[in-house]
Design a protein around this motif. Structure first.
Motif, PDB file in Angstrom:
ATOM      1  N   ILE A  35       0.850  -1.193   0.000  1.00  0.00           N
ATOM      2  CA  ILE A  35       0.000   0.000   0.000  1.00  0.00           C
ATOM      3  C   ILE A  35       0.891   1.251   0.000  1.00  0.00           C
ATOM      4  O   ILE A  35       1.173   1.826   1.041  1.00  0.00           O
ATOM      5  CB  ILE A  35      -0.957   0.030   1.213  1.00  0.00           C
ATOM      6  CG1 ILE A  35      -1.768  -1.263   1.312  1.00  0.00           C
ATOM      7  CG2 ILE A  35      -1.899   1.249   1.106  1.00  0.00           C
ATOM      8  CD1 ILE A  35      -2.649  -1.358   2.547  1.00  0.00           C
ATOM      9  N   VAL A  37       1.363   5.062  -0.353  1.00  0.00           N
ATOM     10  CA  VAL A  37       0.518   6.251  -0.227  1.00  0.00           C
ATOM     11  C   VAL A  37       1.357   7.464  -0.631  1.00  0.00           C
ATOM     12  O   VAL A  37       2.387   7.744  -0.017  1.00  0.00           O
ATOM     13  CB  VAL A  37       0.005   6.408   1.224  1.00  0.00           C
ATOM     14  CG1 VAL A  37      -0.867   7.656   1.351  1.00  0.00           C
ATOM     15  CG2 VAL A  37      -0.753   5.162   1.680  1.00  0.00           C
ATOM     16  N   ILE A  79      -2.635   4.668  -3.141  1.00  0.00           N
ATOM     17  CA  ILE A  79      -3.501   5.706  -2.570  1.00  0.00           C
ATOM     18  C   ILE A  79      -2.805   7.048  -2.781  1.00  0.00           C
ATOM     19  O   ILE A  79      -1.615   7.190  -2.503  1.00  0.00           O
ATOM     20  CB  ILE A  79      -3.762   5.458  -1.079  1.00  0.00           C
ATOM     21  CG1 ILE A  79      -4.509   4.123  -0.896  1.00  0.00           C
ATOM     22  CG2 ILE A  79      -4.558   6.608  -0.470  1.00  0.00           C
ATOM     23  CD1 ILE A  79      -4.748   3.725   0.550  1.00  0.00           C
ATOM     24  N   VAL A 111      -6.782   4.365  -5.501  1.00  0.00           N
ATOM     25  CA  VAL A 111      -7.770   5.133  -4.753  1.00  0.00           C
ATOM     26  C   VAL A 111      -7.268   6.566  -4.695  1.00  0.00           C
ATOM     27  O   VAL A 111      -6.189   6.833  -4.173  1.00  0.00           O
ATOM     28  CB  VAL A 111      -7.987   4.564  -3.328  1.00  0.00           C
ATOM     29  CG1 VAL A 111      -8.853   5.502  -2.501  1.00  0.00           C
ATOM     30  CG2 VAL A 111      -8.615   3.180  -3.398  1.00  0.00           C
ATOM     31  N   GLU A 112      -8.046   7.456  -5.254  1.00  0.00           N
ATOM     32  CA  GLU A 112      -7.699   8.875  -5.332  1.00  0.00           C
ATOM     33  C   GLU A 112      -8.703   9.675  -4.508  1.00  0.00           C
ATOM     34  O   GLU A 112      -9.909   9.549  -4.704  1.00  0.00           O
ATOM     35  CB  GLU A 112      -7.742   9.306  -6.792  1.00  0.00           C
ATOM     36  CG  GLU A 112      -7.472  10.748  -7.026  1.00  0.00           C
ATOM     37  CD  GLU A 112      -7.670  11.117  -8.484  1.00  0.00           C
ATOM     38  OE1 GLU A 112      -8.073  12.269  -8.724  1.00  0.00           O
ATOM     39  OE2 GLU A 112      -7.437  10.284  -9.369  1.00  0.00           O
ATOM     40  N   ILE A 121      -3.225  13.521   2.981  1.00  0.00           N
ATOM     41  CA  ILE A 121      -3.721  12.164   2.713  1.00  0.00           C
ATOM     42  C   ILE A 121      -3.374  11.238   3.863  1.00  0.00           C
ATOM     43  O   ILE A 121      -4.190  10.447   4.315  1.00  0.00           O
ATOM     44  CB  ILE A 121      -3.222  11.629   1.347  1.00  0.00           C
ATOM     45  CG1 ILE A 121      -3.946  10.339   0.967  1.00  0.00           C
ATOM     46  CG2 ILE A 121      -1.722  11.399   1.328  1.00  0.00           C
ATOM     47  CD1 ILE A 121      -5.289  10.548   0.388  1.00  0.00           C
ATOM     48  N   MET A 125      -5.947   9.699   7.077  1.00  0.00           N
ATOM     49  CA  MET A 125      -6.098   8.235   7.154  1.00  0.00           C
ATOM     50  C   MET A 125      -6.178   7.742   8.594  1.00  0.00           C
ATOM     51  O   MET A 125      -6.559   6.598   8.837  1.00  0.00           O
ATOM     52  CB  MET A 125      -4.956   7.523   6.420  1.00  0.00           C
ATOM     53  CG  MET A 125      -5.103   7.558   4.921  1.00  0.00           C
ATOM     54  SD  MET A 125      -3.766   6.687   4.066  1.00  0.00           S
ATOM     55  CE  MET A 125      -4.254   4.979   4.354  1.00  0.00           C
ATOM     56  N   ALA A 132      -9.715   6.660   2.310  1.00  0.00           N
ATOM     57  CA  ALA A 132      -8.439   5.974   2.064  1.00  0.00           C
ATOM     58  C   ALA A 132      -8.192   4.933   3.155  1.00  0.00           C
ATOM     59  O   ALA A 132      -7.690   3.841   2.874  1.00  0.00           O
ATOM     60  CB  ALA A 132      -7.301   6.981   2.011  1.00  0.00           C
ATOM     61  N   SER A 136      -7.893   0.892   2.550  1.00  0.00           N
ATOM     62  CA  SER A 136      -6.698   0.156   2.966  1.00  0.00           C
ATOM     63  C   SER A 136      -7.037  -0.897   4.012  1.00  0.00           C
ATOM     64  O   SER A 136      -6.499  -2.008   3.974  1.00  0.00           O
ATOM     65  CB  SER A 136      -5.599   1.101   3.451  1.00  0.00           C
ATOM     66  OG  SER A 136      -6.023   1.851   4.555  1.00  0.00           O
TER      67      SER A 136
END
Length: 154
Positions: A35, A37, A79, A111-112, A121, A125, A132, A136
């Protein structure tokens, strides 16, 4: 395995260049997924500068995750915020497209989240209802990649 910014770059390189994990005695198949980011997928501008490549050039060599695209990888959930650093969003979109269309790898999702900058961002989270975070956590709990998402309402 994941991370934000430089950590996302490292996670992406581990996902795509098997030599790094092999050197550490880790089989990539032991990793459930990645993942990254807000990750850098092209050669980082600092590295490019060290090589004498001046901005605004966009450059990809062996120091770039996109250089190592391949068909077989563990699942990768990208992400990114819609207001990340200049071209970072577009580079991540291009990376996902290259993985799918060039490398024929379908084990990737994007994923935006609009109106999120490079730091925002990650900060958001931490909220359990953050889109997001939801994407995740779902991926980590089930191993299933979400469909590509452009989050519009949150």
């Amino acid at each position: 395995m994941g991370g934000h910014s430089a950590g996302a770059y490292i996670a992406s390189m581990l996902a795509l260049d098997p030599q790094y994990l092999a050197d550490a005695g880790v089989d990539v198949s032991a990793i459930g997924g990645f993942i990254p980011v807000s990750g850098q997928v092209m050669t980082h501008f600092t590295v490019a500068k060290e090589k004498g490549i001046k901005r605004p050039a966009i450059y990809a060599d062996a120091a770039a995750p996109i250089y190592h695209i391949q068909k077989e990888t563990p699942p990768i959930l990208i992400i990114i915020g819609g207001d990340d650093w200049p071209a970072r969003l577009e580079e991540n979109r291009y990376f996902v497209a290259a993985m799918r269309k060039v490398a024929q790898n379908e084990s990737i999702s994007l994923v935006e989240v609009p109106e999120r900058n490079h730091g925002g961002i990650l900060k958001e989270m931490a909220s359990p209802d953050d889109p997001a975070a939801v994407a995740s956590m779902h991926f980590m709990r089930t191993g299933e990649l979400p469909a590509d998402q452009l989050i519009k309402d949150y």
